[in-house]
Design a protein around this motif. Structure first.
Motif, PDB file in Angstrom:
ATOM      1  N   GLU A  92       0.839  -1.207   0.000  1.00 30.16           N
ATOM      2  CA  GLU A  92       0.000   0.000   0.000  1.00 30.16           C
ATOM      3  C   GLU A  92       0.871   1.253   0.000  1.00 30.16           C
ATOM      4  OE1 GLU A  92      -3.193   0.090   2.851  1.00 30.16           O
ATOM      5  OE2 GLU A  92      -3.451   2.263   2.625  1.00 30.16           O
ATOM      6  N   TRP A  93       1.931   1.224   0.800  1.00 23.92           N
ATOM      7  CA  TRP A  93       2.878   2.350   0.821  1.00 23.92           C
ATOM      8  C   TRP A  93       3.481   2.554  -0.572  1.00 23.92           C
ATOM      9  CZ3 TRP A  93       8.096   2.781  -0.245  1.00 23.92           C
ATOM     10  CH2 TRP A  93       8.673   4.017   0.096  1.00 23.92           C
ATOM     11  N   VAL A  94       3.853   1.458  -1.222  1.00 28.77           N
ATOM     12  CA  VAL A  94       4.439   1.530  -2.568  1.00 28.77           C
ATOM     13  C   VAL A  94       3.443   2.185  -3.539  1.00 28.77           C
ATOM     14  CG1 VAL A  94       5.221   0.168  -4.565  1.00 28.77           C
ATOM     15  CG2 VAL A  94       6.013  -0.438  -2.262  1.00 28.77           C
ATOM     16  N   LEU A  95       2.199   1.706  -3.511  1.00 28.53           N
ATOM     17  CA  LEU A  95       1.169   2.233  -4.425  1.00 28.53           C
ATOM     18  C   LEU A  95       0.976   3.735  -4.234  1.00 28.53           C
ATOM     19  CD1 LEU A  95      -1.432  -0.647  -4.225  1.00 28.53           C
ATOM     20  CD2 LEU A  95      -0.631   0.384  -6.364  1.00 28.53           C
ATOM     21  N   ARG A  96       0.833   4.142  -2.996  1.00 33.33           N
ATOM     22  CA  ARG A  96       0.571   5.564  -2.721  1.00 33.33           C
ATOM     23  C   ARG A  96       1.781   6.434  -3.069  1.00 33.33           C
ATOM     24  NH1 ARG A  96      -4.157   6.283  -0.270  1.00 33.33           N
ATOM     25  NH2 ARG A  96      -5.122   4.487   0.756  1.00 33.33           N
ATOM     26  N   ALA A 132      -5.489   5.722  -4.051  1.00 33.06           N
ATOM     27  CA  ALA A 132      -4.153   6.220  -4.426  1.00 33.06           C
ATOM     28  C   ALA A 132      -4.242   7.059  -5.698  1.00 33.06           C
ATOM     29  CB  ALA A 132      -3.192   5.061  -4.620  1.00 33.06           C
ATOM     30  N   LEU A 133      -5.094   6.637  -6.623  1.00 35.03           N
ATOM     31  CA  LEU A 133      -5.282   7.393  -7.869  1.00 35.03           C
ATOM     32  C   LEU A 133      -5.948   8.738  -7.567  1.00 35.03           C
ATOM     33  CD1 LEU A 133      -6.508   4.506 -10.200  1.00 35.03           C
ATOM     34  CD2 LEU A 133      -4.386   5.811 -10.469  1.00 35.03           C
ATOM     35  N   ALA A 134      -6.996   8.698  -6.747  1.00 39.86           N
ATOM     36  CA  ALA A 134      -7.738   9.920  -6.437  1.00 39.86           C
ATOM     37  C   ALA A 134      -6.876  10.919  -5.676  1.00 39.86           C
ATOM     38  CB  ALA A 134      -8.999   9.585  -5.641  1.00 39.86           C
ATOM     39  N   SER A 135      -6.142  10.448  -4.673  1.00 43.55           N
ATOM     40  CA  SER A 135      -5.401  11.415  -3.870  1.00 43.55           C
ATOM     41  C   SER A 135      -4.158  11.943  -4.583  1.00 43.55           C
ATOM     42  CB  SER A 135      -5.085  10.905  -2.461  1.00 43.55           C
ATOM     43  OG  SER A 135      -4.649   9.594  -2.508  1.00 43.55           O
TER      44      SER A 135
END
Ligand code: C2E
Ligand code: MG
Ligand code: MG
Ligand code: MG
Length: 282
Positions: A92-96, A132-135
């Protein structure tokens, strides 16, 4: 074998095994700390248009700066993170982080992110990606998710559903390390992917002087191209390999020949310079 050797054989290996288990437990504990601290970093490696050398995007590759051991590569800690159940928060950290970084690049550049099978077993994967896409504000069309065949081997119903949802959003799915797994032809027919990444072990053999190795590698590339998806060659290191890939119509290439994985700051600098030169040397 150890069994025919009796107990003595086991005893002989015990201290070493014990040390190994101990080292693993330490590494696992360290990883939990690392996630809380700032020891993880993403490096980014360009992938380019084979014909023109233009950068199409970057693959995010995880690095761990261990306080005592120095740089630890993913081959060593990703399997441990998977076993310890840490891959979901780490992923999740990687994605964000990668999406937020890509938001700083010119909008035609894509970001490719590796996912572990365990992330697909988490109900949170799709919502996390959507968030992640939205933020970050990047378009879903700029995101590519790299998965290996092992992802499909477990729990395929749920995995297929997640892949379908992601593709509906406009996210692209890449089949990583192609040629090294168990791909049967029926798997390739069922698996919904947009891009196929030929494993670097084959790319390496493209410059082999052994005719059989060269021919097999070329056949793997040709087969991938014939599937009609975007084909990317991984691990391109020489002009010779690149020439074969051009001949075979491989759309994208990635490898040390064009650029090593680099920290975000180095990528930003390169993009500010409008650095096509580094890449167009080919
Ligand atoms: P991969 O996704 O197949 O990534 C390509 C690997 O090849 C990377 O190793 C990259 O540094 C290396 N490479 C690229 N070009 C060349 C070349 O020209 N020559 C050679 N010899 N190597 C090249 P790295 O960074 O050590 O990553 C290894 C694997 O770890 C990745 O293989 C991927 O499966 C996994 N990984 C990396 N980051 C992540 C992550 O954030 N999440 C997950 N789940 N897995 C990751
Ligand atoms: Mg990959
Ligand atoms: Mg790969
Ligand atoms: Mg790999």
């Amino acid at each position: 074998s150890a069994k025919s050797g009796g107990r003595g054989a086991f005893r002989f290996f015990e201290p070493e095994l014990d040390q190994l288990m101990h080292a693993r437990r330490n590494l696992e504990r360290d990883m939990r700390d690392a996630l809380a601290g700032r020891e993880f970093e993403l490096h980014y490696q360009p992938f380019v248009n084979t014909a023109t050398g233009e950068i199409r995007g970057f693959e995010a590759l995880l690095r761990w700066h261990h306080p005592r051991r120095g740089l630890v590569l993913p081959g060593e800690f990703i399997p441990l993170a998977e076993e310890a159940g840490l891959i979901v928060p780490l992923g999740e950290w990687v994605l964000r982080t990668a999406c937020a970084e890509a938001a700083k690049w010119p909008a035609h550049l894509r970001i490719a992110i590796n996912l572990s099978p365990a992330q697909f077993r988490s109900k949170e994967l799709v919502p996390v990606i959507v968030d992640a896409l939205a933020s970050s504000g990047i378009s879903p069309h700029r995101l590519e998710l790299e998965v290996t065949e092992t992802v499909i081997m477990h729990d395929s119903e749920a995995v297929f559903a997640a892949l379908g949802q992601l593709r509906e959003l406009g996210v692209r799915i890449a089949l990583d390390d192609f040629g090294t797994g168990y791909s049967s032809l029926s798997f390739l027919q069922r698996f919904p992917f947009d891009k196929i990444k030929v494993d670097r072990s084959f790319v390496n053999e493209l410059s082999s002087t052994r005719a059989d190795a060269h021919h097999l590698a070329r056949a793997v590339v040709r087969f991938a191209v014939s599937l009609g998806k975007t084909t990317t060659a991984e691990g391109v290191e020489t002009k010779e390999q690149l020439d074969v890939l051009r001949e075979e119509g491989c759309v994208e290439t990635q490898g040390y020949y064009f650029g090593r994985p680099m920290p975000a700051s180095a990528i930003a600098k390169m993009l500010r310079r409008g650095d096509k030169a580094a890449v167009c040397a080919a």
